[in-house]
Design a protein around this motif. Structure first.
Motif, PDB file in Angstrom:
ATOM      1  N   ASP A   1       0.804  -1.230   0.107  1.00 56.92           N
ATOM      2  CA  ASP A   1      -0.145  -0.144  -0.119  1.00 56.92           C
ATOM      3  C   ASP A   1       0.946   1.344  -0.150  1.00 56.92           C
ATOM      4  O   ASP A   1       1.830   1.283   0.991  1.00 56.92           O
ATOM      5  CB  ASP A   1      -0.979  -0.023   1.343  1.00 56.92           C
ATOM      6  CG  ASP A   1      -2.012   1.073   1.091  1.00 56.92           C
ATOM      7  OD1 ASP A   1      -3.035   0.917   0.453  1.00 56.92           O
ATOM      8  OD2 ASP A   1      -1.634   2.059   1.734  1.00 56.92           O
TER       9      ASP A   1
ATOM     10  N   ALA B   1       0.938   7.894  -2.315  1.00 58.17           N
ATOM     11  CA  ALA B   1       1.595   8.296  -3.331  1.00 58.17           C
ATOM     12  C   ALA B   1       0.930   9.821  -3.817  1.00 58.17           C
ATOM     13  O   ALA B   1      -0.129   9.920  -3.583  1.00 58.17           O
ATOM     14  CB  ALA B   1       1.551   7.535  -4.719  1.00 58.17           C
TER      15      ALA B   1
ATOM     16  N   GLY C   1      -0.979   7.826  -8.824  1.00 51.52           N
ATOM     17  CA  GLY C   1      -2.069   6.546  -8.509  1.00 51.52           C
ATOM     18  C   GLY C   1      -2.513   5.674  -9.558  1.00 51.52           C
ATOM     19  O   GLY C   1      -2.138   4.396  -9.593  1.00 51.52           O
TER      20      GLY C   1
ATOM     21  N   VAL D   1      -3.371   2.082  -3.510  1.00 52.15           N
ATOM     22  CA  VAL D   1      -2.839   3.431  -3.360  1.00 52.15           C
ATOM     23  C   VAL D   1      -4.157   4.114  -2.596  1.00 52.15           C
ATOM     24  O   VAL D   1      -5.188   3.513  -2.511  1.00 52.15           O
ATOM     25  CB  VAL D   1      -2.669   4.435  -4.493  1.00 52.15           C
ATOM     26  CG1 VAL D   1      -1.482   3.873  -5.348  1.00 52.15           C
ATOM     27  CG2 VAL D   1      -3.969   4.285  -5.415  1.00 52.15           C
TER      28      VAL D   1
ATOM     29  N   SER E   1      -6.524   9.042  -6.209  1.00 50.10           N
ATOM     30  CA  SER E   1      -5.967   9.359  -7.613  1.00 50.10           C
ATOM     31  C   SER E   1      -6.535  11.135  -7.689  1.00 50.10           C
ATOM     32  O   SER E   1      -7.674  11.352  -6.681  1.00 50.10           O
ATOM     33  CB  SER E   1      -6.349   8.567  -8.649  1.00 50.10           C
ATOM     34  OG  SER E   1      -7.523   8.255  -8.655  1.00 50.10           O
TER      35      SER E   1
ATOM     36  N   SER F   1      -0.517   2.739   5.582  1.00 52.17           N
ATOM     37  CA  SER F   1       0.309   2.853   4.253  1.00 52.17           C
ATOM     38  C   SER F   1       1.553   2.152   4.563  1.00 52.17           C
ATOM     39  O   SER F   1       2.116   2.098   5.699  1.00 52.17           O
ATOM     40  CB  SER F   1       0.721   4.071   3.791  1.00 52.17           C
ATOM     41  OG  SER F   1      -0.503   4.546   3.169  1.00 52.17           O
TER      42      SER F   1
END
Length: 603
Positions: A496, A499, A504, A515, A518, A550
């Motif tokens: 995970d 980002a 993404g 992720v 986005s 994450s």
């Protein structure tokens, strides 16, 4: 009814249309392929997608082909475990999935995806050219149709949406807009109205951004009926368009959106939209059947329009100001206001403004010439000018609509080129004839070159933009992303990744990672957390990572988000990583294959 025999040697309508495709659409399509290959050959060879939306579209198709439900367009590898709700339509997925399924047994899944992503936009362009040729041929003749199609590959706002690997829905919106215009001006009123309504329904199902243009087209047909435009005097075209719009939109909603029920959405066709279109069709039908005289027809159409406005506004007052009005302040300021394609013309850079206005003077000139030379069809040119003006106004408010506006602008512009070439051929002096012919052919480039020459130079800024673009491309290169996937596979922890928003979709397409978010607005809470992380000081950023679970942090120095967040929060994570300041709870993963990509494991 007596059918008159066809005179010997006279081509049938089927032959004429076949000739239109073979002599106009197909040659200009082949020319367009050459243009596209010339400007994007490197991207084609590297198999690199142009935009995050294209990548996420391919992920959506892949998920569907691997068992995700037809009605379920949620992205479950974002915002785990809830997933990220999406507003996209499966209609755009259909041609991509079709070619993948045909090619997969022959070349494997990975290559089938890339070939499908190359084939679909090019065939979509052929569909657009075929419709545009038919539209211009009916209005202005065969030569003008050829020039109109020839202008497509040199109109940046249009041709950029048909590049190889450009599989998002913008190209299909242009196809629907062209088909709707064809329906408006098709000589057969009932068939033309049906085509306009069906095209509008498909457009709205693909993207609700077409709503102003669809409503404007129905309004224009209503005015044509009231003002006794030739071909619309009895309201047949208007009635047919409204009925087709209501019926087709309902069918498409049931076949693509049914599980959402009565839930109200501002970014996709919902039940209250269906009620509005149904009320419009009913009101127009009643007006046409029972209203007497111009005043009665005006009253009937006005009341219908008022009722439709209420049906749009009352169930969803939050949608009156747009689909992005409920974004968190941080997302609105640092994401929505930074997406250039969604901003008005006065917030674009000079190069984008030039492409949005360069063709308009020639188009206006063409409408003036048509109004003077073809007085019997002044109603058509007035309607066309009104619809072109509406499309231009929409594009000046939302820049990504400029492709539709340019499709409409090409039609009258082609008449100017056709007329100037006809005059050039009448010149007796050969050098002068050659010069005039060349000038007429280059006319569509003239305003573009002139305006570009007037644009103030900003060489340092352009050099900086080029360098950052190269670094961004290095991050998004397929080889880098595949290497990242291998690096993640070698780790024991989960994949995970925290980002930047624009990275993404690339991670979802090229790796098995998940992720948080986005650049897709329905996932607004997760988007807010991503922006908070990159702008927060290390202690707060660490808390966000722990709350979200994450495992890795991904940083790319070249993307626009890096500059945006670093400038807005000089002590935030994005700014610190840009300066090489890595907090002790992040462990860098060193791998030469990653290039500009920086990957950190959360300790």
């Amino acid at each position: 009814m007596t059918v008159m025999p066809q005179a010997e040697g006279t081509p049938s309508r089927a032959q004429e249309r076949s000739g239109l495709f073979a002599r106009v659409a197909l040659p200009t399509w082949l020319f367009s392929l050459l243009v596209l290959c010339a400007v994007s050959w490197r991207r084609i060879l590297e198999m690199r997608f142009q935009d995050p939306d294209d990548l996420l579209r391919m992920v959506e198709v892949r998920d569907w082909l691997h068992g995700q439900g037809w009605f379920d367009v949620t992205q479950y590898r974002m915002n785990v475990p809830k997933g990220a709700p999406m507003h996209w339509s499966r209609l755009v997925d259909l041609p991509i999935a079709f070619f993948i399924e045909i090619l997969r047994p022959l070349v494997g899944m990975d290559m089938a995806e890339m070939l499908a992503a190359a084939i679909v936009p090019l065939l979509t362009l052929l569909v657009l050219l075929s419709i545009l040729a038919r539209l211009v041929d009916g209005l202005l003749g065969r030569r003008a149709a050829f020039f109109a199609c020839l202008m497509v590959p040199i109109t940046l706002s249009v041709i950029l949406q048909f590049q190889v690997y450009r599989v998002d829905h913008h190209a299909w919106q242009m196809v629907c807009a062209a088909a709707m215009m064809l329906g408006v001006f098709l000589p057969a009123a009932r068939r033309g109205g049906a085509l306009a309504g069906i095209s509008g329904a498909i457009w709205l199902t693909i993207s609700l951004e077409g709503l102003p243009m669809v409503v404007g087209t129905l309004t224009a047909l209503g005015l044509g009926c009231l003002l006794q435009r030739k071909g619309d005097r009895d309201g047949t075209r208007l009635e047919s368009a409204a009925l087709a719009l209501a019926l087709t939109t309902t069918i498409l909603w049931f076949t693509t959106r049914l599980p959402q029920g009565l839930e109200v959405w501002c970014d996709a066709v919902s039940a209250y939209h269906l009620a509005t279109f149904g009320a419009a069709a009913l009101g127009i039908w009643l007006t046409r059947r029972f209203a007497q005289g111009p005043l009665g027809r005006f009253a009937g159409l006005a009341i219908s329009g008022f009722v439709c406005a209420l049906l749009l506004a009352i169930p969803a007052p939050q949608c009156v100001t747009g689909a992005f009005n409920d974004l968190p302040p941080l997302v609105h300021r640092y994401w929505y206001e930074k997406i250039a394609e969604g901003l008005p013309i006065w917030r674009q850079d000079w190069n984008r403004i030039v492409t949005m206005v360069a063709l308009l003077p020639i188009s206006v000139w063409g409408l003036v010439l048509l109004g003077r030379s073809r007085r019997e069809a002044r109603g058509d040119w007035a309607m066309y000018g009104g619809l072109l003006g509406l499309a231009v106004a929409i594009s000046w408010l939302v820049a990504r609509a400029d492709g539709v506006a340019m499709i409409l602008a090409i039609v009258p512009a082609s008449h100017v080129v056709d007329r100037l070439l006809a005059r050039a051929r009448t010149l007796a002096i050969a050098p002068l004839r050659i010069l005039a012919t060349t000038a007429a052919i280059l006319l569509p480039f003239g305003p573009l070159l002139l305006l570009n020459g007037l644009v103030p130079s900003d060489a340092p800024r352009e050099a900086t933009r080029k360098r950052t673009a190269e670094r961004e491309d290095d991050c998004l290169a397929p080889t880098r992303l595949r290497a990242l996937g291998k690096v993640l596979e070698s780790r024991k922890t989960g994949p995970d990744i925290m980002a930047p928003l624009d990275l993404g979709p690339a991670l979802l397409f090229s790796t098995d990672a998940t992720v948080l978010a986005s650049s897709h607005h329905r996932n607004k809470v997760a988007m807010n957390d991503v922006i908070r992380f990159w702008m927060a000081p290390p202690a707060q950023a660490h808390a966000i990572l722990e709350a979200r679970g994450s495992d890795f942090v991904l940083f790319c120095p070249g993307i626009s988000e890096t500059r945006t967040f670093a400038q807005a929060a000089p002590e935030g994570m994005m700014a610190r990583l840009s300066r090489g300041e890595v907090p002790d709870w992040l462990i860098p993963l060193h791998d030469g294959r990653l290039g500009a990509l920086k990957v950190y494991r959360v300790r």
